[in-house]
Structures are given as structure tokens and as C-alpha cells.
Design a protein around this motif. Structure first.
Motif, PDB file in Angstrom:
ATOM      1  N   ILE A 143       4.179 118.480 120.307  1.00  0.00           N
ATOM      2  CA  ILE A 143       4.592 117.127 119.939  1.00  0.00           C
ATOM      3  C   ILE A 143       3.431 116.374 119.305  1.00  0.00           C
ATOM      4  CG2 ILE A 143       5.305 114.886 120.878  1.00  0.00           C
ATOM      5  CD1 ILE A 143       6.992 116.400 122.914  1.00  0.00           C
ATOM      6  N   LEU A 144       2.229 116.490 119.869  1.00  0.00           N
ATOM      7  CA  LEU A 144       1.068 115.833 119.273  1.00  0.00           C
ATOM      8  C   LEU A 144       0.859 116.303 117.836  1.00  0.00           C
ATOM      9  CD1 LEU A 144      -1.494 114.115 119.281  1.00  0.00           C
ATOM     10  CD2 LEU A 144      -2.696 116.018 120.358  1.00  0.00           C
ATOM     11  N   ILE A 145       0.927 117.604 117.613  1.00  0.00           N
ATOM     12  CA  ILE A 145       0.702 118.146 116.271  1.00  0.00           C
ATOM     13  C   ILE A 145       1.785 117.658 115.304  1.00  0.00           C
ATOM     14  CG2 ILE A 145       0.667 120.281 114.917  1.00  0.00           C
ATOM     15  CD1 ILE A 145      -0.566 121.644 117.403  1.00  0.00           C
ATOM     16  N   ASN A 146       3.048 117.709 115.729  1.00  0.00           N
ATOM     17  CA  ASN A 146       4.132 117.317 114.833  1.00  0.00           C
ATOM     18  C   ASN A 146       4.193 115.818 114.590  1.00  0.00           C
ATOM     19  OD1 ASN A 146       5.028 119.941 114.458  1.00  0.00           O
ATOM     20  ND2 ASN A 146       6.509 119.846 116.112  1.00  0.00           N
ATOM     21  N   HIS A 147       3.605 115.025 115.476  1.00  0.00           N
ATOM     22  CA  HIS A 147       3.646 113.575 115.312  1.00  0.00           C
ATOM     23  C   HIS A 147       2.480 113.037 114.482  1.00  0.00           C
ATOM     24  CE1 HIS A 147       6.665 112.288 118.660  1.00  0.00           C
ATOM     25  NE2 HIS A 147       7.119 113.269 117.903  1.00  0.00           N
ATOM     26  N   VAL A 148       1.685 113.935 113.925  1.00  0.00           N
ATOM     27  CA  VAL A 148       0.664 113.540 112.948  1.00  0.00           C
ATOM     28  C   VAL A 148       1.017 114.248 111.648  1.00  0.00           C
ATOM     29  CG1 VAL A 148      -1.796 113.398 112.435  1.00  0.00           C
ATOM     30  CG2 VAL A 148      -1.027 113.352 114.809  1.00  0.00           C
ATOM     31  N   PRO A 149       1.955 113.712 110.875  1.00  0.00           N
ATOM     32  CA  PRO A 149       2.481 114.431 109.702  1.00  0.00           C
ATOM     33  C   PRO A 149       1.406 114.741 108.670  1.00  0.00           C
ATOM     34  CG  PRO A 149       3.862 112.542 110.264  1.00  0.00           C
ATOM     35  CD  PRO A 149       2.615 112.420 111.085  1.00  0.00           C
ATOM     36  N   GLY A 150       1.570 115.898 108.048  1.00  0.00           N
ATOM     37  CA  GLY A 150       0.690 116.286 106.956  1.00  0.00           C
ATOM     38  C   GLY A 150      -0.514 117.105 107.365  1.00  0.00           C
ATOM     39  N   ASN A 151      -0.686 117.396 108.662  1.00  0.00           N
ATOM     40  CA  ASN A 151      -1.850 118.180 109.061  1.00  0.00           C
ATOM     41  C   ASN A 151      -1.568 119.675 108.875  1.00  0.00           C
ATOM     42  OD1 ASN A 151      -1.182 119.551 111.881  1.00  0.00           O
ATOM     43  ND2 ASN A 151      -0.322 117.474 111.957  1.00  0.00           N
ATOM     44  N   ILE A 152      -2.634 120.458 108.856  1.00  0.00           N
ATOM     45  CA  ILE A 152      -2.490 121.877 108.527  1.00  0.00           C
ATOM     46  C   ILE A 152      -1.846 122.669 109.661  1.00  0.00           C
ATOM     47  CG2 ILE A 152      -4.437 121.860 106.927  1.00  0.00           C
ATOM     48  CD1 ILE A 152      -6.142 123.109 109.148  1.00  0.00           C
ATOM     49  N   PHE A 153      -1.903 122.173 110.885  1.00  0.00           N
ATOM     50  CA  PHE A 153      -1.329 122.900 112.018  1.00  0.00           C
ATOM     51  C   PHE A 153       0.177 122.692 112.129  1.00  0.00           C
ATOM     52  CE2 PHE A 153      -5.732 121.877 113.256  1.00  0.00           C
ATOM     53  CZ  PHE A 153      -6.222 123.165 113.381  1.00  0.00           C
ATOM     54  N   GLU A 154       0.686 121.685 111.450  1.00  0.00           N
ATOM     55  CA  GLU A 154       2.107 121.361 111.547  1.00  0.00           C
ATOM     56  C   GLU A 154       2.975 122.531 111.103  1.00  0.00           C
ATOM     57  OE1 GLU A 154       4.921 117.552 110.282  1.00  0.00           O
ATOM     58  OE2 GLU A 154       3.185 118.112 109.062  1.00  0.00           O
ATOM     59  N   ALA A 155       2.479 123.319 110.168  1.00  0.00           N
ATOM     60  CA  ALA A 155       3.281 124.406 109.599  1.00  0.00           C
ATOM     61  C   ALA A 155       3.498 125.563 110.564  1.00  0.00           C
ATOM     62  CB  ALA A 155       2.620 124.922 108.324  1.00  0.00           C
ATOM     63  N   ILE A 156       2.706 125.650 111.646  1.00  0.00           N
ATOM     64  CA  ILE A 156       2.829 126.811 112.532  1.00  0.00           C
ATOM     65  C   ILE A 156       3.559 126.469 113.833  1.00  0.00           C
ATOM     66  CG2 ILE A 156       0.758 127.900 111.602  1.00  0.00           C
ATOM     67  CD1 ILE A 156      -0.759 126.945 114.076  1.00  0.00           C
ATOM     68  N   THR A 157       4.062 125.255 113.981  1.00  0.00           N
ATOM     69  CA  THR A 157       4.836 124.929 115.174  1.00  0.00           C
ATOM     70  C   THR A 157       6.230 125.540 115.056  1.00  0.00           C
ATOM     71  OG1 THR A 157       5.523 122.820 114.208  1.00  0.00           O
ATOM     72  CG2 THR A 157       3.559 122.810 115.603  1.00  0.00           C
ATOM     73  N   HIS A 158       6.920 125.675 116.203  1.00  0.00           N
ATOM     74  CA  HIS A 158       8.130 126.492 116.217  1.00  0.00           C
ATOM     75  C   HIS A 158       9.297 125.854 115.469  1.00  0.00           C
ATOM     76  CE1 HIS A 158       9.910 123.987 119.442  1.00  0.00           C
ATOM     77  NE2 HIS A 158      11.035 124.582 119.136  1.00  0.00           N
ATOM     78  N   ARG A 159       9.221 124.571 115.132  1.00  0.00           N
ATOM     79  CA  ARG A 159      10.317 123.974 114.372  1.00  0.00           C
ATOM     80  C   ARG A 159      10.382 124.528 112.947  1.00  0.00           C
ATOM     81  NH1 ARG A 159       8.559 117.708 112.938  1.00  0.00           N
ATOM     82  NH2 ARG A 159       6.939 118.206 111.437  1.00  0.00           N
ATOM     83  N   ASN A 160       9.304 125.190 112.505  1.00  0.00           N
ATOM     84  CA  ASN A 160       9.293 125.769 111.161  1.00  0.00           C
ATOM     85  C   ASN A 160       9.829 127.191 111.117  1.00  0.00           C
ATOM     86  OD1 ASN A 160       7.862 123.660 109.443  1.00  0.00           O
ATOM     87  ND2 ASN A 160       6.434 123.880 111.141  1.00  0.00           N
ATOM     88  N   ILE A 161      10.182 127.733 112.287  1.00  0.00           N
ATOM     89  CA  ILE A 161      10.760 129.082 112.291  1.00  0.00           C
ATOM     90  C   ILE A 161      12.177 129.056 112.862  1.00  0.00           C
ATOM     91  CG2 ILE A 161       8.532 130.248 112.426  1.00  0.00           C
ATOM     92  CD1 ILE A 161       9.008 130.576 115.437  1.00  0.00           C
TER      93      ILE A 161
END
Length: 493
Positions: A143-161
Motif C-alpha cells: 500500500i505504501l508503494i502504490n500510494h506514491v504514484p510514479g515510483n519505480i517499485f510500483e510496477a512490481i506490486t501484485h496489482r500489475n499481474i
């Protein structure tokens, strides 16, 4: 430092705390800044908390807030505040409360006797279902990663698969935890106690939600003022604060106005309030609970029932009448684990879950482009997050079933990240509040000072470490207690 401070008498502790405040006051006289310079007083609060404990730190907080309001907030030499000046004061109070809490936790965590008692308690509780804590901790970090849009780690969270995200997991794991904690207690003679516990939890969630919403307004207001970017206040419901601050604040307190990224706790409050009804139905028959919950979900999807927004039109972003179905399924899973120690796993269900997860991947941003284009052109998929679309729900349930059936918790238990994530997961509300503040800061900084991916690595890496550190302090400071093992704890992994 604490032993030195505690050797002094109580009047001496309070007197020295006043002396800590005076240099901060003098520094503020030399610093011509706006109302957010409340934080120049924070060192006085920190010293009071570290040396003397909660009481002197509270005195320092109140005294410095009074000084700031009286001497520097327009109109000066009065105690009148406009609605625009309330959020900075609330944010300052929250920061000071966090400082006091961290100081108390640190003092408890560093106690030698307490560390020994905690180690013994953990050894006795080795059969605990810590897989739930691990997955909850992972969800909170996501949630922390996804709530900071545009960061490089956002692409590897499970909502992208797939087509579901952390919200479903958060609500589902809450249902499992509540069933394990209260399912066996919801019986004649104990139901009132369970309902009182639920009410207390709802009130705590309400207070945290209001405080976080005020903190978000203060953070984005500070960013807009400092970097001269008023657009920071123009999205995710914050524009109402600019147009009519009092109406915005009343809307937040009444839960009718919810800021973007700060709207899951109202949903959680509504679901917690419904838990006694769901548990009452489950005491009759778990299947009856699921059928009633599914019927309410279907009626909600058909009629559009929702909690109303105010002052804007429409309903809550996360519709509690639909999302209660995830909570009910989590309760059913938790009750099954409590009573039988396992959830049945069959090959046909495992194969079906694998197919659903595979289809979700094909539909995801990482799936083949041709497949995504074909699905978009030839199918109308029910992926609405607000109303808990069936496609989202099916994907999450299939993913959760695979995680359980393949015993991924047992595999992850061997990894070095298991213990830190389980520690984070044991303190869900505290960590959620902290990550919400961090995500608001991250959104401001991404829009103003981010220049490269190194910022993402530093900010999010530091943020995740901070989550673990705070959870570790909270873990060490809470009273140790023996965990009750499940009937067959080995099946929980």
C-alpha cells in the motif's frame, strides 16, 4: 538519558521541560516563516519525552502550541484560528503524539526484563498462525508503494499481474483475524463483550481516520505553500478545502467527504460494525452467513445502494454494502481455521484457481498486448473497484486460494524478510497510519523535488525501514501474552 531524568522529582522534570521550550521560542523569534514553523518547537517536546516521559512531553506540546497560536498566527495576540490554520495545528499535535509514543515504546523495548519476558512469550507462541501477520505486513508495504504514484517499485506490486489489489487482501485478512480473535467468543453470555470490543475498535478507527485526513490536508497545504504549487490541493477531494474549508472539515468529520488515498478506514469502520451480525449468522450456520452476504452484494450491485457523500453528490468510493462480501468470506475462512485447523484443498479447485489467476495475468499490464486488446474489444469485464466487481473478487479469491493451497507461507517463513514483515503485520492500524502520512509526504515530494529513481530508492527504502522500526518498538513494548495455537497449526502455513 531516561534514567537521569527519572531520578529527578516531578516538579523538577516539569520545570526543566519549560526550560527546553524557551530556546525553541527564541529560535522561532528569529525565523520569519509561516504557520508550519510549529515544528521548530518539536525539539523541546522530544527532549521532554526522552528524558521525563509522557506528562512533561504533553505539557511541552500544549505550551508550544499556545505560544505559536498566540504570537504568530494571524490575528496575533489572540487565540482565534481560521479553518485554514487548523490542519497545521492538528499535524503538529499528531507529530508530537508520535514522538511521545515512540519514546514510551523505546523505553519499554529497551527494558532488559521486558526483553527476556518477550523472548519467552515468543518461544511459547511458536505455533502461532504468523502467516497472517506476514501477508498483512506485505500488503501494508505494498500500500505504501502504490500510494506514491510514479515510483519505480510500483510496477512490481501484485496489482500489475492481475485485476485485484491490496484492498481486497486487507479486508479479507481482517475478516480472518477477527474470526480467530472473536469467533469462539460470540456466544450467549459473551456477545455483548464482543460488540463492545467492535464498538471500541470502530471509535479508534474513526479517530485515526479524522486525524489522518487533517494531516493530509496539512501536508499538501505545506507543500503547496513552500513550493508554490497550488495544484497539489486541486485533486483527490482536496480542492473542497480550498473552496470552503469549513464545509470540507465538517464533511471529513461526518465521513461524507473522503480524500483520495484516505478512504479505506471509513470502509473498514462500516465492515467492523457489521461483524457482530455476520458472526451471529455464522453461529447459526456459516453457509447462511455467506448466502445472506452474497444476497446483499447482489442487491447492492443491482440497485446501486451506497453510503452517501456530502457535500458532493454520489456515494463512498469503496461501497461497504458490496465490500462486506469480502469480509464475510474472510470470516468464514478464519472460522474454518479455528475449528478444523485447515481449509479444504482439492485438485479441481486448485486447477480452477490457477486458470483464473492466469487469465488475470493475461489481462494485466504485464500480459501480452494482443490478449489485452482482444479482451478489451470483445468483453465487458466487471473490474469496478468501488462496487467490488466480480472479476476483481474472483481473481483475488483464486489468488488467495493458490497462496494457501501451495503453502507459500511455509516457503516464505524461510526467507529473511518473513520476520520483519510479520512484525509489521502485527500492528496493522499503527503501521497503516504511519504509511498514510509517509505516502502523503511522498506524493508531495514526487511532484516537487524528485529528479531520478534514486529518490524512490531512498524514500521508499527508508520508509519501509521506518515501518519495521516502529513496528519493532510497538512489538517490544506491548504486554507479552501466550498465543493460543490452532487445532492443527501446521496446516496454517
Amino acid at each position: 538519558m531516561a534514567p537521569f531524568g527519572l531520578r529527578l522529582t516531578t516538579p523538577a522534570q516539569y520545570a526543566l521541560t519549560l526550560l527546553f521550550v524557551l530556546p525553541c521560542f527564541a529560535l522561532r523569534l528569529q525565523w520569519p516563516w509561516h504557520s508550519f514553523s510549529y515544528f521548530l518547537f518539536a525539539p523541546g517536546v522530544l527532549l521532554g519525552a526522552a528524558l521525563f516521559g509522557r506528562g512533561p512531553a504533553v505539557l511541552a506540546t500544549v505550551l508550544t502550541a499556545v505560544f505559536a497560536v498566540f504570537f504568530w498566527i494571524e490575528p496575533i495576540y489572540t487565540f482565534r484560528l481560521s479553518s485554514a490554520q487548523v490542519p497545521p495545528l492538528v499535524l503538529y499535535a499528531l507529530v508530537c503524539a508520535s514522538v511521545v509514543g515512540l519514546s514510551e515504546w523505546s523505553r519499554a523495548a529497551l527494558s532488559r526484563d521486558r526483553r527476556a519476558l518477550l523472548a519467552e512469550s515468543r518461544a511459547l507462541a511458536s505455533a502461532r498462525l504468523d502467516g497472517i501477520d506476514f501477508w498483512r505486513g506485505l500488503v501494508l508495504c505494498t500500500i505504501l508503494i502504490n500510494h506514491v504514484p510514479g515510483n519505480i517499485f510500483e510496477a512490481i506490486t501484485h496489482r500489475n499481474i492481475g485485476v485485484s489489489d491490496s484492498a481486497e487482501a486487507f479486508v479479507f485478512l481482517s475478516g480472518v483475524s477477527l474470526a480467530l480473535a472473536y469467533g469462539h467468543r460470540f456466544r450467549p453470555g459473551q456477545r455483548v463483550g464482543v460488540m463492545v470490543a467492535m464498538l471500541r475498535r470502530v471509535l479508534k478507527l474513526y479517530g485515526v481516520h479524522v486525524a489522518l485526513s487533517f494531516a493530509a490536508i496539512a501536508i499538501f497545504s505545506a507543500g503547496a505553500l513552500y513550493w508554490r504549487q497550488p495544484e497539489l490541493l486541486m485533486s483527490h477531494g482536496r480542492s473542497l478545502y480550498v473552496k470552503d474549508a469549513w464545509t470540507c472539515l465538517i464533511g471529513i468529520v461526518s465521513l461524507g467527504h473522503q480524500l483520495g488515498y484516505f478512504n479505506i478506514l471509513p470502509l473498514y469502520m462500516a465492515l467492523i460494525a457489521a461483524v457482530p451480525v455476520l458472526l451471529w449468522l455464522a453461529r447459526i450456520d456459516v453457509s447462511l452467513m455467506l448466502v445472506v452476504s452474497a444476497l446483499l452484494y447482489a442487491l447492492t450491485r443491482y440497485t446501486g445502494w451506497n453510503m452517501p457523500n456530502w457535500p458532493a453528490d454520489g456515494g463512498w468510493f469503496l461501497n461497504p454494502f458490496a465490500w462486506q462480501f469480502v469480509m464475510a468470506i474472510g470470516l468464514a475462512a478464519g472460522l474454518a481455521l479455528k475449528e478444523r485447523g485447515e481449509i479444504p484443498v482439492t485438485r479441481p479447485m486448485l486447477a480452477l484457481a490457477a486458470v483464473v489467476v492466469a487469465i488475470g495475468f493475461l489481462m494485466s499490464p504485464y500480459g501480452p498486448e494482443a490478449t489485452r486488446n482482444w479482451i478489451a474489444a470483445n468483453g465487458h469485464l466487471d473490474t469496478d473497484k468501488s462496487m467490488l466487481g466480480l472479476t476483481r473478487l474472483s481473481h483475488f479469491l483464486a489468488l488467495a486460494y493458490l497462496v494457501y493451497a501451495l503453502r507459500l507461507s511455509a516457503f516464505c517463513r524461510r526467507l529473511p524478510v518473513f520476520a520483519p514483515l510479520a512484525t509489521i503485520g502485527r500492528h496493522g492500524l499503527l503501521i497503516f497510519a504511519l504509511l498514510s502520512v509517509l505516502s502523503a509526504l511522498g506524493q508531495v515530494l514526487v511532484s516537487t523535488v524528485r529528479t531520478s529513481a534514486w529518490f524512490d530508492i531512498g524514500f521508499l527504502g527508508g520508509g519501509l525501514l521506518l515501518l519495521w522500526f516502529v513496528a519493532h518498538l510497538a512489538d517490544a513494548a506491548r504486554p507479552p501474552r501466550r498465543a493460543r495455537p490452532l487445532a492443527q497449526p501446521a496446516m496454517a502455513g
